[in-house]
Design an enzyme around this catalytic site. Structure first.
Site, PDB file in Angstrom:
ATOM      1  N   GLU A  38       0.806  -1.233   0.000  1.00 53.73           N
ATOM      2  CA  GLU A  38       0.000   0.000   0.000  1.00 53.73           C
ATOM      3  C   GLU A  38       0.838   1.282   0.000  1.00 53.73           C
ATOM      4  OE1 GLU A  38      -2.176   1.574   3.090  1.00 53.73           O
ATOM      5  OE2 GLU A  38      -0.510   1.532   4.487  1.00 53.73           O
ATOM      6  N   HIS A  67      -4.247   3.296   1.775  1.00 53.96           N
ATOM      7  CA  HIS A  67      -3.661   4.042   0.653  1.00 53.96           C
ATOM      8  C   HIS A  67      -3.898   3.346  -0.692  1.00 53.96           C
ATOM      9  CE1 HIS A  67      -1.938   7.018   3.236  1.00 53.96           C
ATOM     10  NE2 HIS A  67      -1.194   6.148   3.882  1.00 53.96           N
ATOM     11  N   HIS A 179      -0.382  -1.698   8.833  1.00 57.22           N
ATOM     12  CA  HIS A 179      -0.729  -0.270   8.875  1.00 57.22           C
ATOM     13  C   HIS A 179       0.089   0.534   9.890  1.00 57.22           C
ATOM     14  CE1 HIS A 179      -2.898   3.491   8.523  1.00 57.22           C
ATOM     15  NE2 HIS A 179      -3.223   3.462   9.787  1.00 57.22           N
TER      16      HIS A 179
HETATM   17 FE   FE2 Z   1       1.213   1.334   5.513  1.00 61.62          FE
HETATM   18 FE   FE2 Z   2      -1.990   2.059   6.036  1.00 67.12          FE
END
Ligand code: FE2
Ligand code: FE2
Length: 269
Positions: A38, A67, A179
């Site tokens: 991402e 993203h 993340h």
């Molecule tokens: Fe990330």
């Molecule tokens: Fe992320």
């Protein structure tokens, strides 16, 4: 048994570089490699160069996150499913969302061919609004053709990640978080047989604040005003998780970390 390797968020040029140089050395230890991409394009989204590099390095599937849509190339890549096995988050409300939120693969293992389904999910705590990821998994798991299920749960809050893993314990082979870009030390198999780690950590510049040159984030924290963020460069780290899977249950899980320039002490097991 499927020996799965999952590699956390590949971030910008440094992340793409270490993926290209180090992932090939891990191919013999894994039957199937999933890489979260991402942040591949300068920290935001996935571009053709990033996707091509990951496939060349050995990735069999690429997941995304919040993203997902930041680079326009991804729309084109998603239309070529045969070349680019991309899985974007499952739980968007728009039925016209491009791409797919899960994908099944027939994985060649030492024992034969085994079915594996890769799912990408977005969390909702401290994140932008999306559909309920727990309900989305309930709906998906009504299918009986998924084989073993691997979930990349892209979420901010540790509690939500633990909640998802406990909710799916015994129903999927693994729930691994992404993340936050920082690997967590809670690597384990839950009582029902689901492997879990709250965050795999990222693959990107070692001297950074979750990928960015430290200057911008520090200025923002100190001054309370927005500042320009740029991707850091220099030596990179690669973080991931090995999971051994038998019939939709985990039989082993190991955290993996490699830091350029720290080869002697880079690997955890
Ligand atoms: Fe990330
Ligand atoms: Fe992320």
């Amino acid at each position: 048994m499927i020996r799965l390797l999952f590699v956390g968020d590949v971030f910008a040029a440094a992340g793409r570089r270490v993926l290209g140089t180090h992932l090939p050395s891990l191919r013999s230890k894994s039957d199937f490699i999933v890489v979260n991409m991402e942040n591949a394009a300068g920290g935001f989204g996935l571009h053709r160069e990033g996707a091509d590099g990951a496939l060349k390095a050995g990735a069999h599937c690429m997941t995304l996150g919040n993203h997902a849509w930041h680079h326009k190339d991804v729309y084109v890549l998603m239309q070529d499913e045969g070349t680019y096995p991309i899985v974007r988050p499952l739980n968007y409300s728009d039925p016209g969302t491009p791409g797919v939120g899960w994908r099944s693969f027939d994985v060649k293992t030492a024992q034969g061919t085994e079915r594996l389904t890769v799912v990408n999910l977005l969390g909702r705590v401290f994140m932008e609004a999306v559909d309920n990821p727990f309900r989305a998994m309930d709906t998906l798991l009504e299918r009986d053709d998924l084989g073993s299920v691997f979930v990349d749960f892209h979420a901010e809050a540790t509690s939500e990640k633990q909640g998802m893993a406990r909710y799916l314990d015994g129903r999927v082979a693994a729930v691994i978080g992404t993340h936050t870009h920082v690997p967590t030390a809670d690597t384990r198999i839950l009582p029902g047989g689901t492997a879990f780690q709250a965050d795999a950590g990222f693959t990107g510049p070692f001297e950074s604040i979750i990928g960015s040159d430290p200057h911008g984030p520090i200025e923002r924290f100190v001054t309370e005003r927005p500042h320009r963020y740029g991707a850091a460069d220099g030596p990179a780290e690669l973080n991931g998780v090995f999971v051994q899977i038998e019939s939709n249950r985990a039989v082993g899980i190991e955290r993996y970390r490699y830091v350029e320039g720290q080869e002697s002490g880079g690997q955890l097991s």
